[in-house]
Design an enzyme around this catalytic site. Structure first.
Site, PDB file in Angstrom:
ATOM      1  N   GLY A  79     -26.617   1.302 -17.023  1.00  0.00           N
ATOM      2  CA  GLY A  79     -26.451   2.910 -16.163  1.00  0.00           C
ATOM      3  C   GLY A  79     -26.613   3.956 -16.280  1.00  0.00           C
ATOM      4  O   GLY A  79     -26.683   4.938 -16.273  1.00  0.00           O
ATOM      5  N   HIS A 113     -20.959  -6.538 -24.938  1.00  0.00           N
ATOM      6  CA  HIS A 113     -21.538  -6.468 -24.400  1.00  0.00           C
ATOM      7  C   HIS A 113     -21.902  -4.157 -25.330  1.00  0.00           C
ATOM      8  O   HIS A 113     -21.507  -4.450 -25.890  1.00  0.00           O
ATOM      9  CB  HIS A 113     -20.394  -5.522 -23.208  1.00  0.00           C
ATOM     10  CG  HIS A 113     -21.129  -4.691 -22.060  1.00  0.00           C
ATOM     11  ND1 HIS A 113     -21.717  -2.945 -22.346  1.00  0.00           N
ATOM     12  CD2 HIS A 113     -21.242  -4.490 -20.819  1.00  0.00           C
ATOM     13  CE1 HIS A 113     -21.969  -2.676 -21.543  1.00  0.00           C
ATOM     14  NE2 HIS A 113     -22.077  -4.134 -20.228  1.00  0.00           N
ATOM     15  N   ASN A 159     -19.155  -6.422 -14.031  1.00  0.00           N
ATOM     16  CA  ASN A 159     -18.824  -6.046 -14.834  1.00  0.00           C
ATOM     17  C   ASN A 159     -18.024  -4.476 -14.118  1.00  0.00           C
ATOM     18  O   ASN A 159     -19.096  -3.292 -14.145  1.00  0.00           O
ATOM     19  CB  ASN A 159     -19.508  -5.738 -16.524  1.00  0.00           C
ATOM     20  CG  ASN A 159     -18.274  -5.360 -16.908  1.00  0.00           C
ATOM     21  OD1 ASN A 159     -17.321  -4.457 -17.019  1.00  0.00           O
ATOM     22  ND2 ASN A 159     -19.625  -4.947 -18.314  1.00  0.00           N
ATOM     23  N   SER A 198     -28.777  -1.759 -14.841  1.00  0.00           N
ATOM     24  CA  SER A 198     -29.746  -1.287 -13.600  1.00  0.00           C
ATOM     25  C   SER A 198     -29.994  -2.364 -12.380  1.00  0.00           C
ATOM     26  O   SER A 198     -30.862  -1.694 -11.297  1.00  0.00           O
ATOM     27  CB  SER A 198     -30.497   0.191 -13.595  1.00  0.00           C
ATOM     28  OG  SER A 198     -30.183   1.199 -14.780  1.00  0.00           O
ATOM     29  N   GLU A 223     -29.688  -7.381 -21.416  1.00  0.00           N
ATOM     30  CA  GLU A 223     -29.192  -6.289 -21.675  1.00  0.00           C
ATOM     31  C   GLU A 223     -30.308  -5.775 -22.138  1.00  0.00           C
ATOM     32  O   GLU A 223     -29.075  -5.044 -22.881  1.00  0.00           O
ATOM     33  CB  GLU A 223     -28.191  -6.063 -20.812  1.00  0.00           C
ATOM     34  CG  GLU A 223     -26.953  -7.479 -20.137  1.00  0.00           C
ATOM     35  CD  GLU A 223     -25.568  -6.745 -19.577  1.00  0.00           C
ATOM     36  OE1 GLU A 223     -25.669  -6.318 -18.517  1.00  0.00           O
ATOM     37  OE2 GLU A 223     -24.791  -5.831 -20.559  1.00  0.00           O
ATOM     38  N   GLU A 277     -21.786  -1.714 -24.890  1.00  0.00           N
ATOM     39  CA  GLU A 277     -20.733  -0.135 -24.622  1.00  0.00           C
ATOM     40  C   GLU A 277     -20.102  -1.278 -26.044  1.00  0.00           C
ATOM     41  O   GLU A 277     -19.376  -0.308 -26.907  1.00  0.00           O
ATOM     42  CB  GLU A 277     -20.247   0.124 -23.356  1.00  0.00           C
ATOM     43  CG  GLU A 277     -21.169   0.408 -22.927  1.00  0.00           C
ATOM     44  CD  GLU A 277     -21.208   0.120 -21.416  1.00  0.00           C
ATOM     45  OE1 GLU A 277     -19.761  -0.332 -20.808  1.00  0.00           O
ATOM     46  OE2 GLU A 277     -21.879   0.368 -20.254  1.00  0.00           O
ATOM     47  N   LYS A 305     -16.222  -2.472 -16.189  1.00  0.00           N
ATOM     48  CA  LYS A 305     -15.927  -2.020 -16.816  1.00  0.00           C
ATOM     49  C   LYS A 305     -14.152  -1.203 -16.741  1.00  0.00           C
ATOM     50  O   LYS A 305     -13.206  -1.805 -16.275  1.00  0.00           O
ATOM     51  CB  LYS A 305     -16.540  -0.339 -17.149  1.00  0.00           C
ATOM     52  CG  LYS A 305     -18.289  -1.928 -16.991  1.00  0.00           C
ATOM     53  CD  LYS A 305     -19.365  -0.453 -17.126  1.00  0.00           C
ATOM     54  CE  LYS A 305     -20.984  -1.345 -17.033  1.00  0.00           C
ATOM     55  NZ  LYS A 305     -21.890  -0.305 -18.006  1.00  0.00           N
TER      56      LYS A 305
HETATM   57  C1  PEP Z   1     -24.144  -3.654 -17.752  1.00  0.00           C
HETATM   58  O1  PEP Z   1     -23.194  -2.832 -18.319  1.00  0.00           O
HETATM   59  O2  PEP Z   1     -23.353  -4.541 -18.196  1.00  0.00           O
HETATM   60  C2  PEP Z   1     -25.104  -3.336 -16.855  1.00  0.00           C
HETATM   61  C3  PEP Z   1     -26.049  -3.803 -16.319  1.00  0.00           C
HETATM   62  O3  PEP Z   1     -24.806  -1.891 -15.794  1.00  0.00           O
HETATM   63  P1  PEP Z   1     -25.427  -1.094 -14.627  1.00  0.00           P
HETATM   64  O4  PEP Z   1     -25.711  -2.576 -13.768  1.00  0.00           O
HETATM   65  O5  PEP Z   1     -24.594  -0.278 -14.703  1.00  0.00           O
HETATM   66  O6  PEP Z   1     -26.419  -0.816 -15.445  1.00  0.00           O
END
Ligand code: PEP
Length: 254
Positions: A176, A98, A9, A216, A170, A100, A11
């Site tokens: 992040g 997601h 992703n 992460s 997630e 966000e 973003k």
């Molecule tokens: C995400 O945005 O779905 C995500 C898992 O980000 P990150 O890998 O940076 O934690």
């Protein structure tokens, strides 16, 4: 056998040229990898979907996904894109829900239920994201929260719809932040998710749906997480923004 998936992703990062370059780098760097039974999906921002699709369109190992879409067919929804628009440029996947989007754009389970249906009606695969916030985990409410997110957004589906669903667990506290769920925490939740799906839709659907872990994931922790029996791959943010790391994650799932 469930399909393994590594999805990146991107973003709101990269312009058109850097997006095309990253996609080309991935295409080159996976050349020597055995990627059978692994779907590799990248999700550039909306303005770069079409150029990136054209750049790597000949590489059938790489699929593209939109990062979001509106639930309506069309209409007065300034700034939004529809499922038909995504399909019309040759793209077959969309990320929905997601954290966000839920946090910054107030996406509700009700809207997500509609988005999932619209995606399926338009033959898009929906990568449906969900997961608890830190407080839920600290108060031991994480299973309840995840169960209700699944119920609210997916329990209206019929059995045949599940061929278009990819789940992405997630935990919001791990996105992040550099903080990752331990492999045991990921496995525990993924197994739980399968029991929730099995109760409503039966064991076959529960066993066949791919469940990705996101939060992460990086080359140093991917192998351990991906080797858990109920983890079928990852939805990747930060580490998807450079080819070396992203391809290392694809290698880690083989
Ligand atoms: C995400 O945005 O779905 C995500 C898992 O980000 P990150 O890998 O940076 O934690």
């Amino acid at each position: 056998m469930r399909t393994k998936i590594v999805a990146g992703n991107w973003k709101m990062n990269l312009d058109v040229e850097t997006s095309k370059k990253l996609a080309m780098d991935i295409s080159t760097d996976i050349q020597n990898l055995e990627t059978n039974n692994t779907r590799i999906i990248i999700a550039p921002t909306a303005t770069n979907l079409y150029p990136v699709f054209h750049q790597v369109g000949m590489d059938t190992r790489i699929e593209l996904a939109a990062q979001n879409m509106h639930q309506a067919k069309n209409g007065a929804f300034t700034g939004e894109i529809s499922a038909e628009m995504i399909q019309s440029i040759g793209i077959n996947n969309v990320i929905l829900g997601h954290s966000e989007r839920r946090t910054y754009f107030n996406e509700t389970d009700t809207a997500l239920a509609e988005k999932v249906s619209t995606a399926i009606q338009n033959n898009l695969d929906a990568i449906f994201c969900f997961g608890e916030v830190l407080e839920d985990r600290q108060t031991n409410n994480h299973f309840k929260v995840v169960e209700s997110q699944l119920q609210n957004a997916l329990f209206h589906l019929c059995e045949k719809d599940w061929k278009n669903i990819i789940l992405a667990y997630e935990p919001v506290w791990a996105i992040g932040t550099g903080e990752t769920a331990s492999p045991e925490q990921a496995q525990e939740m993924h197994a739980f998710i399968r029991t929730v799906i099995a109760k409503k839709f039966g064991e076959t659907i529960a066993q066949n749906v791919s469940i990705l872990y996101g939060g992460s994931v990086k080359p140093s922790n991917a192998k351990e997480i991906f080797s858990q029996p109920d983890v079928d791959g990852g939805l990747i943010g930060g580490a998807a923004l450079n080819s070396t790391d992203f391809v290392a994650l694809i290698a880690a799932i083989q």
